[in-house]
Design a protein around this motif. Structure first.
Motif, PDB file in Angstrom:
ATOM      1  N   PRO A 115       2.192   6.069  -1.851  1.00 42.87           N
ATOM      2  CA  PRO A 115       1.917   5.606  -0.494  1.00 42.87           C
ATOM      3  C   PRO A 115       2.466   4.196  -0.303  1.00 42.87           C
ATOM      4  O   PRO A 115       2.506   3.401  -1.245  1.00 42.87           O
ATOM      5  N   ARG A 116       2.916   3.918   0.911  1.00 40.69           N
ATOM      6  CA  ARG A 116       3.507   2.609   1.170  1.00 40.69           C
ATOM      7  C   ARG A 116       2.507   1.489   0.936  1.00 40.69           C
ATOM      8  O   ARG A 116       2.822   0.497   0.332  1.00 40.69           O
ATOM      9  N   HIS A 117       1.306   1.668   1.445  1.00 43.13           N
ATOM     10  CA  HIS A 117       0.284   0.638   1.289  1.00 43.13           C
ATOM     11  C   HIS A 117      -1.035   1.294   0.918  1.00 43.13           C
ATOM     12  O   HIS A 117      -1.449   2.250   1.557  1.00 43.13           O
ATOM     13  N   ALA A 118      -1.665   0.768  -0.093  1.00 42.68           N
ATOM     14  CA  ALA A 118      -2.995   1.253  -0.442  1.00 42.68           C
ATOM     15  C   ALA A 118      -3.965   0.722   0.619  1.00 42.68           C
ATOM     16  O   ALA A 118      -3.749  -0.343   1.181  1.00 42.68           O
ATOM     17  N   PRO A 119      -5.038   1.476   0.895  1.00 39.83           N
ATOM     18  CA  PRO A 119      -5.990   0.958   1.877  1.00 39.83           C
ATOM     19  C   PRO A 119      -6.597  -0.353   1.379  1.00 39.83           C
ATOM     20  O   PRO A 119      -6.744  -0.562   0.173  1.00 39.83           O
ATOM     21  N   PRO A 120      -6.971  -1.225   2.283  1.00 42.13           N
ATOM     22  CA  PRO A 120      -7.594  -2.476   1.855  1.00 42.13           C
ATOM     23  C   PRO A 120      -8.852  -2.201   1.049  1.00 42.13           C
ATOM     24  O   PRO A 120      -9.520  -1.178   1.214  1.00 42.13           O
ATOM     25  N   ARG A 121      -9.184  -3.107   0.166  1.00 37.20           N
ATOM     26  CA  ARG A 121     -10.314  -2.930  -0.748  1.00 37.20           C
ATOM     27  C   ARG A 121     -11.621  -2.641  -0.001  1.00 37.20           C
ATOM     28  O   ARG A 121     -12.417  -1.820  -0.429  1.00 37.20           O
ATOM     29  N   HIS A 122     -11.836  -3.288   1.125  1.00 42.29           N
ATOM     30  CA  HIS A 122     -13.097  -3.092   1.849  1.00 42.29           C
ATOM     31  C   HIS A 122     -13.185  -1.730   2.536  1.00 42.29           C
ATOM     32  O   HIS A 122     -14.257  -1.315   2.946  1.00 42.29           O
ATOM     33  N   MET A 123     -12.054  -1.001   2.652  1.00 39.19           N
ATOM     34  CA  MET A 123     -12.074   0.310   3.291  1.00 39.19           C
ATOM     35  C   MET A 123     -12.046   1.456   2.287  1.00 39.19           C
ATOM     36  O   MET A 123     -12.083   2.623   2.676  1.00 39.19           O
ATOM     37  N   ARG A 124     -11.998   1.151   1.016  1.00 40.15           N
ATOM     38  CA  ARG A 124     -11.913   2.212   0.012  1.00 40.15           C
ATOM     39  C   ARG A 124     -13.231   2.962  -0.110  1.00 40.15           C
ATOM     40  O   ARG A 124     -14.297   2.431   0.171  1.00 40.15           O
ATOM     41  N   ASP A 125     -13.128   4.206  -0.602  1.00 38.45           N
ATOM     42  CA  ASP A 125     -14.293   5.072  -0.747  1.00 38.45           C
ATOM     43  C   ASP A 125     -14.244   5.706  -2.135  1.00 38.45           C
ATOM     44  O   ASP A 125     -13.647   6.752  -2.330  1.00 38.45           O
ATOM     45  N   ARG A 126     -14.873   5.051  -3.125  1.00 38.43           N
ATOM     46  CA  ARG A 126     -14.791   5.500  -4.519  1.00 38.43           C
ATOM     47  C   ARG A 126     -15.327   6.903  -4.732  1.00 38.43           C
ATOM     48  O   ARG A 126     -14.742   7.696  -5.439  1.00 38.43           O
ATOM     49  N   ASP A 127     -16.457   7.232  -4.133  1.00 37.47           N
ATOM     50  CA  ASP A 127     -17.054   8.543  -4.377  1.00 37.47           C
ATOM     51  C   ASP A 127     -16.631   9.594  -3.355  1.00 37.47           C
ATOM     52  O   ASP A 127     -17.077  10.729  -3.400  1.00 37.47           O
ATOM     53  N   ARG A 128     -15.783   9.216  -2.444  1.00 42.43           N
ATOM     54  CA  ARG A 128     -15.208  10.120  -1.441  1.00 42.43           C
ATOM     55  C   ARG A 128     -16.268  10.885  -0.644  1.00 42.43           C
ATOM     56  O   ARG A 128     -16.143  12.072  -0.395  1.00 42.43           O
ATOM     57  N   ASP A 129     -17.301  10.169  -0.254  1.00 38.70           N
ATOM     58  CA  ASP A 129     -18.343  10.801   0.552  1.00 38.70           C
ATOM     59  C   ASP A 129     -18.181  10.495   2.032  1.00 38.70           C
ATOM     60  O   ASP A 129     -19.007  10.876   2.842  1.00 38.70           O
ATOM     61  N   GLY A 130     -17.121   9.791   2.384  1.00 38.47           N
ATOM     62  CA  GLY A 130     -16.856   9.493   3.775  1.00 38.47           C
ATOM     63  C   GLY A 130     -17.413   8.162   4.236  1.00 38.47           C
ATOM     64  O   GLY A 130     -17.181   7.756   5.365  1.00 38.47           O
ATOM     65  N   VAL A 131     -18.158   7.475   3.367  1.00 37.64           N
ATOM     66  CA  VAL A 131     -18.721   6.169   3.711  1.00 37.64           C
ATOM     67  C   VAL A 131     -17.950   5.110   2.932  1.00 37.64           C
ATOM     68  O   VAL A 131     -17.906   5.165   1.709  1.00 37.64           O
ATOM     69  N   PRO A 132     -17.298   4.133   3.622  1.00 35.23           N
ATOM     70  CA  PRO A 132     -16.568   3.088   2.887  1.00 35.23           C
ATOM     71  C   PRO A 132     -17.497   2.346   1.941  1.00 35.23           C
ATOM     72  O   PRO A 132     -18.701   2.204   2.193  1.00 35.23           O
ATOM     73  N   ASN A 133     -16.945   1.892   0.816  1.00 38.71           N
ATOM     74  CA  ASN A 133     -17.745   1.227  -0.215  1.00 38.71           C
ATOM     75  C   ASN A 133     -18.563   0.058   0.341  1.00 38.71           C
ATOM     76  O   ASN A 133     -19.695  -0.165  -0.086  1.00 38.71           O
TER      77      ASN A 133
END
Length: 145
Positions: A115-133
């Motif tokens: 991917p060209r750009h990884a999502p910003p750290r504050h928008m990432r979702d480690r457990d992929r439950d749909g809620v940003p970390n």
């Protein structure tokens, strides 16, 4: 005939011969082997010991070639690696009642698309439950719900 006429005729003949010679001899990029045999399939490949890998080199396995009316075994050999390309060994392919030799070649390797750009750290979702970390009380729990 005078000397000037002979020299110009000789020059014209040399140029014409040179241009015809250029048409008669294919370059390495144009030359391709095409062998089609109606006799039968090649024998099974022979077992050969593959040497340990060498940096910068690719092992070309042994294969059968068609020479003087019969199959001849060619032993494996090392080929200089070409970055960005994958070596494809020669094969015999059945086409109807004929066997066609496909010469070895180098195919471009598919590039891994990132991917060209990884999502910003504050928008990432480690457990992929749909809620940003940043809004998730338990960001590492994949079985939250």
């Amino acid at each position: 005939m005078n000397t000037a006429t002979i020299k110009s005729a000789l020059l014209a003949a040399t140029v014409a011969a040179g241009s015809l010679a250029g048409l008669a001899l294919p370059t390495a990029a144009q030359a391709q082997a095409y062998v089609s045999v109606q006799i039968g399939p090649p024998p099974p490949p022979r077992a050969e010991a593959v040497p340990p890998p060498r940096p910068g080199w690719v092992w070309a396995p042994g294969h059968y070639e068609w020479r003087h009316g019969h199959y001849v075994w060619t032993r494996g050999y090392w080929v200089r690696e070409r970055p960005g390309y994958a070596y494809v060994a020669p094969v015999w392919a059945a086409q109807g009642d004929r066997w066609v030799y496909q010469a070895p070649r180098w195919d471009p390797q598919p590039r891994h698309v990132q991917p060209r750009h990884a999502p910003p750290r504050h928008m990432r979702d480690r457990d992929r439950d749909g809620v940003p970390n940043r809004h998730d009380r338990r960001p590492n729990d994949p079985r939250r719900y």
